[in-house]
Write a protein that holds these residues in place. Structure first.
Motif, PDB file in Angstrom:
ATOM      1  N   ASP B  39      24.063 -34.418 -62.260  1.00  0.00           N
ATOM      2  CA  ASP B  39      23.724 -34.808 -60.882  1.00  0.00           C
ATOM      3  C   ASP B  39      24.959 -35.355 -60.158  1.00  0.00           C
ATOM      4  O   ASP B  39      25.239 -34.996 -59.012  1.00  0.00           O
ATOM      5  N   LEU B  43      26.920 -33.870 -56.836  1.00  0.00           N
ATOM      6  CA  LEU B  43      27.164 -34.630 -55.600  1.00  0.00           C
ATOM      7  C   LEU B  43      28.649 -34.585 -55.233  1.00  0.00           C
ATOM      8  O   LEU B  43      29.021 -34.354 -54.082  1.00  0.00           O
ATOM      9  N   ILE B  54      24.741 -35.300 -50.146  1.00  0.00           N
ATOM     10  CA  ILE B  54      23.333 -35.193 -50.557  1.00  0.00           C
ATOM     11  C   ILE B  54      22.900 -36.566 -51.041  1.00  0.00           C
ATOM     12  O   ILE B  54      23.562 -37.142 -51.911  1.00  0.00           O
ATOM     13  N   SER B  55      21.813 -37.098 -50.488  1.00  0.00           N
ATOM     14  CA  SER B  55      21.355 -38.416 -50.963  1.00  0.00           C
ATOM     15  C   SER B  55      20.632 -38.238 -52.293  1.00  0.00           C
ATOM     16  O   SER B  55      20.201 -37.133 -52.641  1.00  0.00           O
ATOM     17  N   GLY B  56      20.479 -39.345 -53.015  1.00  0.00           N
ATOM     18  CA  GLY B  56      19.776 -39.296 -54.292  1.00  0.00           C
ATOM     19  C   GLY B  56      18.363 -38.749 -54.109  1.00  0.00           C
ATOM     20  O   GLY B  56      17.897 -37.919 -54.894  1.00  0.00           O
ATOM     21  N   ALA B  57      17.675 -39.220 -53.052  1.00  0.00           N
ATOM     22  CA  ALA B  57      16.281 -38.795 -52.807  1.00  0.00           C
ATOM     23  C   ALA B  57      16.235 -37.292 -52.519  1.00  0.00           C
ATOM     24  O   ALA B  57      15.342 -36.593 -53.012  1.00  0.00           O
ATOM     25  N   LEU B  59      18.389 -35.010 -53.516  1.00  0.00           N
ATOM     26  CA  LEU B  59      18.682 -34.260 -54.739  1.00  0.00           C
ATOM     27  C   LEU B  59      17.465 -34.230 -55.670  1.00  0.00           C
ATOM     28  O   LEU B  59      17.156 -33.212 -56.278  1.00  0.00           O
ATOM     29  N   ARG B  60      16.752 -35.368 -55.737  1.00  0.00           N
ATOM     30  CA  ARG B  60      15.570 -35.417 -56.612  1.00  0.00           C
ATOM     31  C   ARG B  60      14.483 -34.463 -56.127  1.00  0.00           C
ATOM     32  O   ARG B  60      13.646 -34.026 -56.903  1.00  0.00           O
TER      33      ARG B  60
END
Lengths: 350, 77
Positions: B39, B43, B54-57, B59-60
């Motif tokens: 991940d 990023l 890309i934010s964590g949310a 990407l998830r």
């Protein structure tokens, strides 16, 4: 915030680490040897130093400070300010800085502050000390920064356990003919990404907050343990650190080529290497020195200097130094200064 | 953007992935080699090579490589 503070210099830096070593390969039994080796290759951290329960950040800082006083031959009575920057203080109250004033035999006319920051803390410590000196409030300020982060991390939080180590440091900022230029920034909107949620007034300590449960990615922790959202923190570093450095370079009218040292917070090898590429500066200007100690939070820059100063001095890199640190808050900052006259010591152990 | 090139970059950067084994339809989260380090690599790579954050949310919420590709394309417009 950007500012240049005049009539200051850094006269000495000393970093202290606990003697107790933990080899991360030992975690291979639990998480699989291949997996652990893969993580080590990426983070660059193969061993960490761990402070036993009876050693606090203040103890590491005290050891660094007394070692530094002896090395540069200065009496504690000549220090009239102390700043302690950490997330791991001795007591809820009083401030650890005032406790250290007494333990280090600093005079009673000394002004003492605690500042609560983690990885970005070295910049805050230097800023506060430079303010005290350049305003004429103090002649000589002791900056103690460090953390015993392992005390906040649940042993089953693999992500944090494999990068964070313990360390403390002491730096003396005093009147001189130098200038420190700062660029410091804050974004509390990201507070939840790096946090110990409970144990303060908002969420007081209770049986529930002390109970560890399994969380995302199979990591376990309680609400009184440190939590880090690695992806959000990575994004934060990519987004904020390069502009922070570039803005400071513009502010002080330095070209990247003129700068001998970009001393970045030693978060992990992956991030530091990435920032070095993104800044488009050669590797030798951006030391990575965390293999045997991990990410020691606010002490990571002084500890990097302690590991690397001989090479950096031989290569005359200190005249135009730029230090940059980033972390909990979220907060990030950089300082441009001359470290060529600074006495830097080898790491000391406690 | 060049989809083929993007997939090649993923294959090069993630340890243990056989070159040529991924397609835009690949559910990357199901890959044995995909972990939290992957991940972070993604990023960083998307930031450096495509100048897209890309934010964590976000990407998830992605499942296939196509989801990432479409996101980059939408940010580039």
């Amino acid at each position: 915030m950007k500012v240049t503070l005049k009539d200051v210099k850094v006269s000495g830096v000393c970093a202290a680490i606990p003697k107790q070593e933990f080899d991360l390969l030992q975690l291979g039994e639990r998480y699989g040897e291949l997996e652990v080796k893969k993580i080590i290759a990426s983070t660059g951290v193969s061993k960490i130093r761990v402070a036993p329960e009876n050693i606090c950040t203040s103890d590491l800082c005290e050891h660094a400070a007394t070692s530094l006083f002896a090395r540069i031959n200065i009496e504690p009575s000549l220090i009239d300010g102390i700043v302690f920057v950490s997330q791991t203080f001795d007591h809820i109250m009083p401030a650890t800085s005032v406790v250290l004033q007494h333990r280090l035999l600093l005079p009673k006319n000394c002004v003492a502050f605690d500042i609560r920051y983690g990885c970005s803390g070295y910049i805050y410590g230097l800023y506060q000390a430079a303010l005290l000196v350049s305003s004429g409030s103090c002649q000589r300020v002791l900056v103690c920064v460090g953390d015993v982060s392992t005390h906040l991390i649940h042993p089953d939080d693999r992500a944090l356990r494999m990068v964070m180590g313990d360390g403390g440091s002491a730096t003396i900022v005093e009147r001189g003919d130098g200038e420190f230029s700062f660029n410091i920034n804050s974004d509390g909107g990201g507070a939840r990404h790096l946090i110990v949620p409970a144990g303060g007034c908002r969420v007081p300590s209770s049986e529930t907050t002390r109970t560890a449960t399994e969380r995302e990615g199979g990591n376990s922790r309680s609400d009184e343990n440190m939590f880090m959202d690695g992806m959000e923190i990575m994004n934060f570093c990519l987004r904020e650190v390069p502009p922070c450095i570039n803005e400071l370079l513009d502010f002080v009218h330095w070209q990247k080529d003129d700068v001998g040292l970009f001393g970045l917070h030693q978060a992990n090898k992956f991030i530091v290497d990435y920032l070095q590429k993104k800044l488009k500066v050669p590797k030798e200007k951006v030391p990575v020195a965390l293999q045997l100690t991990g990410n020691t939070g606010p002490a990571s820059i002084p500890l990097m200097l302690a590991h690397e100063y001989k090479r950096l001095q031989e290569e005359n890199r200190f005249e135009k130094s730029l230090l940059c640190a980033y972390g909990v808050g979220l907060s990030w900052g950089a300082v441009a200064l001359n470290l060529s006259e600074t006495i830097i010591m080898d790491p000391v152990e406690l | 953007m060049d989809v083929h090139e993007f997939i090649e970059k993923i294959e090069t950067n993630i340890d243990g992935i056989t070159p040529g084994s991924l397609t835009p339809e690949t559910v990357f989260r199901d890959l044995e080699q995909w972990d939290s380090l992957a991940d972070l690599m993604l990023l960083a790579m998307v930031d450096s090579d495509y100048d897209v954050a890309i934010s964590g949310a976000e990407l998830r919420s992605f499942n296939t490589l196509n989801d990432i590709i479409n996101f980059i394309i939408s940010k580039k417009q």
